[in-house]
Design a protein around this motif. Structure first.
Motif, PDB file in Angstrom:
ATOM      1  N   PHE A   1     -17.132  20.008  -4.560  1.00  0.00           N
ATOM      2  CA  PHE A   1     -18.147  20.082  -5.209  1.00  0.00           C
ATOM      3  C   PHE A   1     -19.291  20.494  -4.200  1.00  0.00           C
ATOM      4  CE2 PHE A   1     -22.177  17.555  -4.540  1.00  0.00           C
ATOM      5  CZ  PHE A   1     -22.962  17.768  -5.625  1.00  0.00           C
ATOM      6  N   LEU A   2     -18.935  20.308  -3.123  1.00  0.00           N
ATOM      7  CA  LEU A   2     -20.149  20.839  -1.954  1.00  0.00           C
ATOM      8  C   LEU A   2     -20.014  22.294  -2.039  1.00  0.00           C
ATOM      9  CD1 LEU A   2     -19.653  18.193   0.992  1.00  0.00           C
ATOM     10  CD2 LEU A   2     -21.353  18.462  -0.616  1.00  0.00           C
ATOM     11  N   SER A   3     -18.853  22.761  -2.011  1.00  0.00           N
ATOM     12  CA  SER A   3     -18.517  24.369  -2.026  1.00  0.00           C
ATOM     13  C   SER A   3     -19.163  25.233  -3.109  1.00  0.00           C
ATOM     14  CB  SER A   3     -17.000  24.656  -1.998  1.00  0.00           C
ATOM     15  OG  SER A   3     -16.410  24.091  -0.873  1.00  0.00           O
ATOM     16  N   ARG A   4     -19.352  24.217  -4.311  1.00  0.00           N
ATOM     17  CA  ARG A   4     -19.928  24.892  -5.401  1.00  0.00           C
ATOM     18  C   ARG A   4     -21.504  24.484  -5.397  1.00  0.00           C
ATOM     19  NH1 ARG A   4     -16.373  22.259 -10.039  1.00  0.00           N
ATOM     20  NH2 ARG A   4     -17.517  23.595 -11.183  1.00  0.00           N
ATOM     21  N   ALA A   5     -22.082  23.480  -4.712  1.00  0.00           N
ATOM     22  CA  ALA A   5     -23.299  23.426  -5.087  1.00  0.00           C
ATOM     23  C   ALA A   5     -24.513  24.083  -4.392  1.00  0.00           C
ATOM     24  CB  ALA A   5     -23.524  22.006  -4.539  1.00  0.00           C
ATOM     25  N   GLY A   6     -24.286  24.907  -3.259  1.00  0.00           N
ATOM     26  CA  GLY A   6     -25.222  25.684  -2.800  1.00  0.00           C
ATOM     27  C   GLY A   6     -26.293  24.682  -1.946  1.00  0.00           C
ATOM     28  N   LEU A   7     -26.066  23.931  -1.367  1.00  0.00           N
ATOM     29  CA  LEU A   7     -26.917  22.850  -0.944  1.00  0.00           C
ATOM     30  C   LEU A   7     -27.764  23.424   0.537  1.00  0.00           C
ATOM     31  CD1 LEU A   7     -25.231  19.373  -1.333  1.00  0.00           C
ATOM     32  CD2 LEU A   7     -27.084  20.538  -2.829  1.00  0.00           C
ATOM     33  N   ASP A   8     -28.857  23.181   0.410  1.00  0.00           N
ATOM     34  CA  ASP A   8     -29.478  23.727   1.933  1.00  0.00           C
ATOM     35  C   ASP A   8     -29.201  23.025   3.209  1.00  0.00           C
ATOM     36  OD1 ASP A   8     -31.210  26.148   1.113  1.00  0.00           O
ATOM     37  OD2 ASP A   8     -31.632  24.732  -0.301  1.00  0.00           O
ATOM     38  N   ALA A   9     -29.084  21.510   2.955  1.00  0.00           N
ATOM     39  CA  ALA A   9     -28.849  20.605   3.978  1.00  0.00           C
ATOM     40  C   ALA A   9     -27.990  19.530   3.511  1.00  0.00           C
ATOM     41  CB  ALA A   9     -29.941  19.861   4.689  1.00  0.00           C
ATOM     42  N   ILE A  10     -26.890  19.173   4.154  1.00  0.00           N
ATOM     43  CA  ILE A  10     -26.077  17.931   3.883  1.00  0.00           C
ATOM     44  C   ILE A  10     -25.808  17.080   4.855  1.00  0.00           C
ATOM     45  CG2 ILE A  10     -23.732  17.428   3.080  1.00  0.00           C
ATOM     46  CD1 ILE A  10     -23.595  20.609   2.162  1.00  0.00           C
ATOM     47  N   GLY A  11     -26.054  15.782   4.692  1.00  0.00           N
ATOM     48  CA  GLY A  11     -25.867  14.890   5.850  1.00  0.00           C
ATOM     49  C   GLY A  11     -24.311  14.045   5.394  1.00  0.00           C
ATOM     50  N   VAL A  12     -23.664  13.929   6.366  1.00  0.00           N
ATOM     51  CA  VAL A  12     -22.148  13.608   6.052  1.00  0.00           C
ATOM     52  C   VAL A  12     -22.111  12.331   6.997  1.00  0.00           C
ATOM     53  CG1 VAL A  12     -19.866  14.055   6.144  1.00  0.00           C
ATOM     54  CG2 VAL A  12     -21.411  15.876   5.829  1.00  0.00           C
ATOM     55  N   PHE A  13     -21.887  11.195   6.257  1.00  0.00           N
ATOM     56  CA  PHE A  13     -21.570   9.778   7.130  1.00  0.00           C
ATOM     57  C   PHE A  13     -20.337   9.327   6.869  1.00  0.00           C
ATOM     58  CE2 PHE A  13     -25.860  11.181   6.534  1.00  0.00           C
ATOM     59  CZ  PHE A  13     -26.738  11.006   7.669  1.00  0.00           C
ATOM     60  N   GLY A  14     -19.711   8.541   8.011  1.00  0.00           N
ATOM     61  CA  GLY A  14     -18.710   7.383   7.917  1.00  0.00           C
ATOM     62  C   GLY A  14     -19.362   6.224   7.365  1.00  0.00           C
ATOM     63  N   TYR A  15     -18.490   5.579   6.515  1.00  0.00           N
ATOM     64  CA  TYR A  15     -18.564   4.291   5.972  1.00  0.00           C
ATOM     65  C   TYR A  15     -18.362   3.261   7.094  1.00  0.00           C
ATOM     66  CZ  TYR A  15     -18.187  -0.089   3.758  1.00  0.00           C
ATOM     67  OH  TYR A  15     -18.342  -1.367   3.192  1.00  0.00           O
ATOM     68  N   SER A  16     -19.202   2.411   7.138  1.00  0.00           N
ATOM     69  CA  SER A  16     -19.299   1.155   7.881  1.00  0.00           C
ATOM     70  C   SER A  16     -19.920  -0.082   7.045  1.00  0.00           C
ATOM     71  CB  SER A  16     -19.870   1.153   9.253  1.00  0.00           C
ATOM     72  OG  SER A  16     -21.372   1.262   9.075  1.00  0.00           O
ATOM     73  N   ASP A  17     -19.234  -1.159   7.355  1.00  0.00           N
ATOM     74  CA  ASP A  17     -19.659  -2.445   6.547  1.00  0.00           C
ATOM     75  C   ASP A  17     -21.058  -2.674   6.901  1.00  0.00           C
ATOM     76  OD1 ASP A  17     -17.559  -3.117   4.797  1.00  0.00           O
ATOM     77  OD2 ASP A  17     -16.420  -4.154   6.693  1.00  0.00           O
ATOM     78  N   GLU A  18     -22.043  -3.266   5.849  1.00  0.00           N
ATOM     79  CA  GLU A  18     -23.122  -3.851   6.231  1.00  0.00           C
ATOM     80  C   GLU A  18     -23.250  -5.311   5.417  1.00  0.00           C
ATOM     81  OE1 GLU A  18     -26.138  -2.621   7.693  1.00  0.00           O
ATOM     82  OE2 GLU A  18     -24.634  -1.157   8.549  1.00  0.00           O
ATOM     83  N   ASP A  19     -23.652  -5.993   6.499  1.00  0.00           N
ATOM     84  CA  ASP A  19     -23.751  -7.559   6.019  1.00  0.00           C
ATOM     85  C   ASP A  19     -24.605  -7.708   4.654  1.00  0.00           C
ATOM     86  OD1 ASP A  19     -22.598  -8.835   8.458  1.00  0.00           O
ATOM     87  OD2 ASP A  19     -24.350  -7.678   9.394  1.00  0.00           O
ATOM     88  N   GLY A  20     -23.857  -8.785   4.041  1.00  0.00           N
ATOM     89  CA  GLY A  20     -24.432  -8.996   2.953  1.00  0.00           C
ATOM     90  C   GLY A  20     -24.239  -7.977   1.542  1.00  0.00           C
ATOM     91  N   THR A  21     -23.738  -6.917   1.783  1.00  0.00           N
ATOM     92  CA  THR A  21     -23.489  -5.847   0.707  1.00  0.00           C
ATOM     93  C   THR A  21     -22.340  -6.342  -0.144  1.00  0.00           C
ATOM     94  OG1 THR A  21     -22.261  -4.508   2.148  1.00  0.00           O
ATOM     95  CG2 THR A  21     -24.517  -4.090   1.802  1.00  0.00           C
ATOM     96  N   GLU A  22     -22.292  -5.933  -1.072  1.00  0.00           N
ATOM     97  CA  GLU A  22     -21.033  -5.851  -2.040  1.00  0.00           C
ATOM     98  C   GLU A  22     -20.020  -5.352  -1.280  1.00  0.00           C
ATOM     99  OE1 GLU A  22     -19.688  -5.099  -6.618  1.00  0.00           O
ATOM    100  OE2 GLU A  22     -21.429  -4.601  -6.076  1.00  0.00           O
ATOM    101  N   ALA A  23     -19.846  -4.041  -0.877  1.00  0.00           N
ATOM    102  CA  ALA A  23     -18.571  -3.228  -0.420  1.00  0.00           C
ATOM    103  C   ALA A  23     -18.377  -4.038   0.657  1.00  0.00           C
ATOM    104  CB  ALA A  23     -19.236  -1.919   0.037  1.00  0.00           C
ATOM    105  N   GLU A  24     -19.026  -4.899   1.418  1.00  0.00           N
ATOM    106  CA  GLU A  24     -18.468  -5.720   2.596  1.00  0.00           C
ATOM    107  C   GLU A  24     -17.317  -6.615   2.067  1.00  0.00           C
ATOM    108  OE1 GLU A  24     -19.939  -8.477   6.190  1.00  0.00           O
ATOM    109  OE2 GLU A  24     -21.012  -8.579   4.214  1.00  0.00           O
ATOM    110  N   THR A  25     -17.242  -6.845   1.057  1.00  0.00           N
ATOM    111  CA  THR A  25     -16.386  -7.751   0.132  1.00  0.00           C
ATOM    112  C   THR A  25     -15.135  -7.056  -0.296  1.00  0.00           C
ATOM    113  OG1 THR A  25     -17.120  -7.982  -1.783  1.00  0.00           O
ATOM    114  CG2 THR A  25     -18.158  -9.493  -0.227  1.00  0.00           C
TER     115      THR A  25
END
Length: 624
Positions: free
Chosen positions: A440-464
């Motif tokens: 997707f990124l190779s086809r999208a032609g974006l001007d700026a991309i922020g890439v982030f590694g996941y980490s748990d955040e307290d109280g979020t659904e993903a934490e569980t």
């Protein structure tokens, strides 16, 4: 003998929304008799507006609070006060963990900030609030939120919520909101930022996922120990706030509940606060609350005030700008509002940040690509491209739908700027999901991309969630996608060579030395009508692009300017350097220039014409 006013220094961490909140606090403090200073060592009170979104930002906030507390031993400082998202999110837990901090204040304290600080300086111990889910303070129905009394929303000129002697906020039914979770922050050491190292961006200073442009990313927050902040010059022993207008602000005049702390020609303007979405990885709605739009008249009044104080570009910020107006009875209100803001005298550019792809609509694309004065800039928070993984994140869309949206934008404005953030390593992510994202990124032609590694955040659904990936796997995927993003955004910038761009002059370097400081007489407070150096309609056929390495182009000397083209958001999307700048051009001017080289996401361009100069007008009151 007259007692000198109590002094206060404000240090801001985090995103552009925090910048606006700090300027509201500054306005309230100055209206309450405090004097703002640019050196924390000379302040009776240091107020740190914290960020609490991701682990690296929490660490940075704690580091800054501890560094500010050192001034109580070596300087004039008597109190250090924490405000902002970390303070709101953890309240009494933060106060217990950091006894060096004299008080931890809630958003509910903002309207009474002057009284709070005076009480703290008088030795009264402030009772910190019990953390709570601020979404529960407003009705579920968006249309009912503006008639709900007693709920504090920073930037909305509302009143503090009712609280009891314990500092706990109560619902309208009188029930106290329970404390939430534990405090996942700690005193920082040089070895305890392991999770922060999993956060990286393809553009230096990139925003965290969901934070939008103008945010402080991990490359900045985790860079080096010491004192940091939006207006802070960092050294191990000195905390300075870069606020060039502090010494010259008038003391009276028309009042807007805001005080500029940055003298540049760009300023953020808050559209709304809070968010109604339920992204599994994001904790922001819990401490920022439910979505609430500011009324158009209030936004326009502040836009006019900012224009009167030297601002030329308005950067519209919120947690979710595409939802603007849904609680005011008109989901397409943003389309109307941006056109009205663009007509404010003195404003030359309007930029909208943080757009939810699932809420984009043809009318908004049209407004952002065809309205004079509104730049075609699309900050689209995709977060990933794998459909199944996005559903697990509680988000919508997939690679093909996102590409269709990008195609609609490009059809309306081929040179539009498009940026996004993505998360890798989310629980349950597979190698196939990463392949889909990279394709997707190779086809999208974006001007700026922020890439982030996941980490748990307290109280979020993903934490569980189950399916958590180990740190080595997250780091490897982060490295893979980041390298790809850097290559793609560099190629996108290079493809702009030969384009004619419109460029906002944010600083001027008379000698072409890129490290030189802006001269004091170039600040927006002193702007006057410039000379019409060249008809903006002049044909540029005779202007030949002198291409070559960026260092070679910049090394030719002469007067240069730093700033941003229409596709570049503040602080996170790269910058443009314009060479060959005539003497009549000043900070705040909008000029056209032809791109001749690129360096990563940054551009180098040659001056072509003066497009717009700031209005000649007396400076209005800089004090809120």
């Amino acid at each position: 003998m007259t007692t000198p006013p109590t002094t206060v220094a404000l240090v801001t961490l985090g995103c552009a929304r925090n910048d606006v909140d700090s300027e509201e606090l500054a306005g309230r403090l100055e209206a309450g008799g405090f004097r703002l200073v640019d050196d924390a060592a000379e302040a009776d009170t240091v107020v740190v507006n914290t960020c609490g979104f991701v682990e690296a930002a929490k660490k940075d906030s704690v580091d800054t609070l501890l560094a500010a507390a050192d001034y109580k031993e070596s300087g004039r400082t008597q109190a250090v006060v924490a405000v902002g998202c970390l303070a709101e999110r953890y309240g009494e837990q933060l106060a217990d963990a950091l006894p060096e901090t004299d008080a931890v204040l809630s958003f509910d304290d903002y309207t009474d900030i002057s009284d709070r600080l005076r009480s703290i300086l008088a030795g009264t111990k402030h009772q910190p609030h019990v953390p709570h889910d601020r979404r529960k303070l407003l009705p579920l129905a968006p249309a009912d939120r503006h008639t709900t009394p007693g709920v504090a929303v920073p930037g909305h000129n509302t009143h503090p919520a009712e609280s009891d002697s314990t500092g706990a906020v109560r619902h309208s039914d009188g029930n106290q909101i329970a404390a939430a979770g534990h405090a996942p922050f700690h005193r920082a050491t040089t070895s305890d930022d392991t999770r922060a190292s999993n956060t990286h961006s393809a553009v230096a200073g990139q925003a965290a996922p969901g934070a939008g442009p103008g945010s402080l990313g991990s490359d900045e927050t985790a860079a080096a120990p010491g004192l940091k902040g939006r207006f802070v010059t960092t050294t191990p022993s000195e905390l300075k706030i870069d606020a060039p207008d502090l010494a010259t602000a008038p003391a009276s005049g028309p009042r807007v509940m805001r005080r500029r702390l940055d003298g540049g020609p760009m300023a953020p303007l808050k559209l709304a606060s809070g968010c109604d979405r339920r992204c599994a990885f994001c904790a922001i709605p819990m401490f920022r609350g439910a979505f609430m739009s500011r009324r158009p008249a209030e936004v326009l009044r502040e836009a006019e005030w900012l224009a009167e104080n030297g601002v030329r570009e308005l950067f519209l910020v919120s947690e979710n700008s595409t939802s603007y107006g849904k609680d005011l009875g008109d989901l397409r209100l943003l389309e109307t509002l941006v056109a009205e803001i663009a007509q404010v005298p003195g404003i030359t550019r309007v930029r909208v940040s943080y757009l939810q792809p699932a809420e984009m609509r043809p009318t908004l694309i049209s407004a952002m690509t065809s309205t004079p004065g509104v730049v075609p800039y699309f900050d689209l928070s995709f977060q990933h491209a794998s459909g199944p993984l996005l559903r697990r994140m509680r988000r919508f869309g997939d690679a093909e739908r996102f590409l269709e949206l990008i195609a609609q934008v490009r059809a309306a404005a081929p040179a539009a700027g498009i940026r996004s953030n993505v998360i890798v390593g989310f629980p349950g992510e597979t190698e196939e999901d990463v392949d889909i994202l990279c394709d997707f990124l190779s086809r999208a032609g974006l001007d700026a991309i922020g890439v982030f590694g996941y980490s748990d955040e307290d109280g979020t659904e993903a934490e569980t969630y189950d399916g958590k990936l180990d740190e080595d796997t997250i780091a490897a995927r982060l490295d893979r996608v980041t390298r790809l993003a850097e290559d793609l955004t560099s190629a996108r910038a290079e493809s702009r060579i030969g384009e004619l761009i419109e460029f906002l002059v944010e600083s001027i370097n008379p000698d072409g030395d890129q490290d030189a400081d802006l001269a004091a007489d170039e600040t927006p407070a002193d702007l006057a009508t410039g000379t019409n150096l060249q008809d903006p309609a002049t044909e540029l056929d005779g202007l030949e692009a002198v291409t070559g390495p960026a260092s070679e182009v910049l090394g030719r000397g002469g007067r240069t300017a730093e700033g941003r083209a229409a596709h570049q958001g503040p602080e996170v999307d790269g910058t443009t350097t314009v060479t060959g700048l005539p003497d009549g051009v000043r900070v705040g001017d909008l000029v056209s220039a032809k791109v001749v080289a690129s360096d990563g996401v940054d551009l180098i361009a040659e001056f072509a014409a003066l497009v717009n100069t700031p209005d000649a007008r007396p400076a209005a009151n800089l004090t809120a």
